[in-house]
Design a protein around this motif. Structure first.
Motif: not given
Length: 648
Positions: A84-88, A147-152, A332-334, A393-397
């Motif tokens: 599950g770490l592919r994109d993170a 979203a999946r990546r910031p949550a991971a 945004k995720e950072r 939500q403000a960052l669209g994540l």
């Protein structure tokens, strides 16, 4: 009533009721659960004096908290599936190293120059501050639906850094002892390295042993959870006896090994551990908050809140931004990860332990880390508890209005998904047959071709965008399987399945634990397909003060109400649910072909408050439905031709 009036059993019962009750109230009121648990613990403990764990539970309070933390970290490790770490993966590696080291050094500087602690205490407490708390992150992620990546990123960092923070504190404490000539430097380094190697090896060996025994049927199904539970406690206790706080690393490695062992029965074990973790997080937070000595805060001065502000606004963001330089993580995720660093149970428990040890070693300000740790935990829990969801939500994540996942492509689901997509409700239509999804793709509906239960779907479909499932394929057994499997993910009240054709027969009736709820007046797919062939279609209508549900029902008495859309999102209605006619509510329904006069009147009502989904007239909608039907028939014929070619 005071704490001394409670028995140990009464105290444990109060802790359970208060913790779970606080989580339930938080769910009902849409509040961060961690914040409410902290408040409830303080009220029952220092404020009212009803609960005093040290007096009622006694010396068992510390071991209970330690074992609970061990199980929580094991359950966290059990969620760390490497696939599950592919994109993170690159981001997680950076947050763990060099992120943990940067966080340690920057925390030490803040502790010494801002909080005014000695270098010895700063290095020990700075190591503890590496942790970001899976006990806090898990409830926040559940509420914010990231979203999946910031949550991971947040989840992996929290779980991996917890044992690293404890070990960093051990390393710093050993250095303090060496500096004070309590032991020699080579001996301290030898003991530390040996302890870490033994802890890691023990966790790996126990995890592989459990996986082997389960895979080779050496443990019966009904004993798997008890065996895992005992193995976790045993490994934690043994490792901790070898090196203080190394047990946290052992149980994390143990969970990680099991998570990547591809065991068929692991899903049920994981669900049990999730339930146990909810109970343990509740209990531990109540115990820690109730045990806190408010008088200890009097030793802190103005430097303490300034230190907390520096940690939240400078130390955490600097460590994250520096560690993620050169990665492909979007900006945004950072930002989201940088300004989300709540501390929790592990920091409080480890800080209490090392505060006492530093004091015993002769460090004058060693005990000051206990109230400072509590202030840091309380501040970060409250600030991040209330800020994570709005920031995401403000960052669209994060999705403010979750949508609907539909299983099975056919005339009915195509019409429904088109109507909801026009109404700007997130919808995804899934089917194992790629050709059946052709008309939906042409209509702009999001689709997924493949089995929604597959591992590929887990990585490619953002489940957080959807909080409701409708199983409506022509394979009733698959509908039941998907509804049952995804019920824990969506919540059983949000999982729906079209009525099975023969479910009234005693030989084909299923228990209530299988499948989902039945919508649309308990119509089967065959009946709905027949209705769509006769000209029925899906329509979204806005209700107003001038055009209420009663007005709509008077004009369309035969229409089937499917769902309502309001500020809380999409809600599918069952046979017993009633529509609350409020201004702005949108009604999703199947309307018959002879509803033309009513449709015109609805259109006039909608034109007073225009809607994107209500702008097409009857002729255009009929043409779209006919086009979609023709495209579906062409796709089915093409699929049949392809099958014939393959057979040839």
């Amino acid at each position: 009533m005071h704490g001394e009036g409670l028995t140990a059993l009464g105290a444990i019962g109060l802790v359970g009721v208060a913790g779970v009750g606080a989580q339930w109230i938080a769910w009902r009121m849409q509040l961060p659960a961690i914040v409410l648990m902290l408040i409830v613990g303080l009220i029952f403990g220092p404020v009212l004096g009803v609960l005093n764990p040290q007096e009622t539970i006694g010396d068992l309070s510390g071991p209970i908290i330690s074992l609970a933390v061990a199980i929580i970290l094991f359950e966290g490790g059990l969620t760390l599936n490497l696939r599950g770490l592919r994109d993170a993966a690159s981001g997680v590696r950076r947050l763990i190293f060099p992120g943990a080291v940067l966080g340690w050094v920057l925390s030490v500087l803040a502790l010494h120059y801002v909080a005014g602690l000695s270098w010895e205490t700063s290095w020990v407490f700075g190591g503890i501050m590496i942790v970001t708390g899976p006990t806090v992150i898990a409830p926040l992620l559940r509420q914010a639906r990231l979203a999946r990546r910031p949550a991971a990123l947040l989840q992996w960092e929290a779980i991996a850094n917890d044992p690293l923070g404890a070990l960093a504190a051990v390393l710093a404490f050993e250095i303090v002892l060496v500096a004070r000539a309590a032991e020699t430097a080579p001996a301290a380094i030898r003991d530390l390295v040996l302890g870490i190697l033994l802890a890691t090896g023990l966790g790996f060996a126990v995890g592989r042993g459990l996986a082997w025994s389960f895979r080779n049927a050496r443990v019966p199904e009904y004993m798997k959870v008890p065996v895992i539970f005992v193995a976790v406690l045993g490994a934690f206790s043994l490792s901790d006896a070898l090196l203080h706080e190394s047990g946290l690393l052992t149980v994390t490695i143990l969970g990680l090994v099991l998570a990547n062992s591809r065991l068929a029965s692991l899903q049920e074990v994981r669900r049990f551990k999730e339930h146990a973790t909810v109970l343990l997080v509740s209990g531990v937070f109540i115990l820690l908050a109730a045990s806190f000595d408010v008088a200890a805060l009097e030793r802190l001065d103005w430097r303490a809140p300034l230190f907390v502000a520096v940690v939240i606004l400078l130390v955490r963001p600097a460590a994250v931004f520096l560690s993620l330089l050169g990665t492909d993580i979007p900006q945004k995720e950072r930002v989201l990860v940088a300004f989300t660093g709540p501390r929790g149970v592990v920091l409080m428990a480890v800080a209490g332990l090392f505060g006492e040890r530093l004091t015993e070693a002769g460090v004058a300000d060693g005990y000051d880390i206990i109230p400072l740790a509590f202030l840091l935990v309380a501040a970060t829990v409250v600030i991040h508890g209330f800020s994570l969801k709005p920031l995401a939500q403000a960052l669209g994540l994060s999705r403010a209005v979750p949508g609907l996942m539909i299983l099975g492509a056919n005339r009915f689901t195509l019409a429904l998904s088109e109507a909801l997509t026009k109404a700007e409700v997130p919808v995804i239509l899934t089917d194992t047959n790629h050709y059946r999804l052709g008309p939906a793709r042409q209509a702009g509906v999001e689709t997924y071709s493949g089995d929604i239960l597959s591992e590929a779907a887990e990585h490619r479909v953002e489940l957080i965008r959807y909080n409701t499932l409708l199983a409506a394929s022509d394979n009733e057994a698959h509908n039941t399987l998907v509804a049952t499997d995804l019920a824990p993910e969506f919540g059983r009240e949000n999982v729906w399945q079209l009525r099975r054709a023969r479910e009234d027969s005693p030989r084909h009736a299923l228990p209530a634990s299988l499948g989902g709820r039945t919508p649309l007046g308990e119509k089967s797919l065959g009946e709905l397909e027949g209705m769509m062939a006769e000209g029925w279609r899906a329509r979204v209508t806005k209700l107003t003060e001038e055009f209420t549900f009663d007005d709509w029902r008077a004009r369309q008495p035969e229409a089937l109400v499917f769902a309502v859309i309001n500020d809380d999102g999409l809600k599918i209605l069952g046979p017993e649910d009633e529509v609350k006619s409020t201004d702005g509510t949108r009604l999703v329904a199947l309307v018959p072909p002879d509803a033309a006069p009513a449709i015109e009147e609805e259109k006039e009502a909608e034109e007073r408050e225009p809607l994107p989904e209500g702008s097409a007239d009857e002729e255009e909608a009929a043409e779209q439905a006919a086009d979609a039907e023709a495209e579906l028939e062409d796709a089915e014929q093409e699929a049949g031709a392809s099958d014939a070619e393959r057979r040839a």
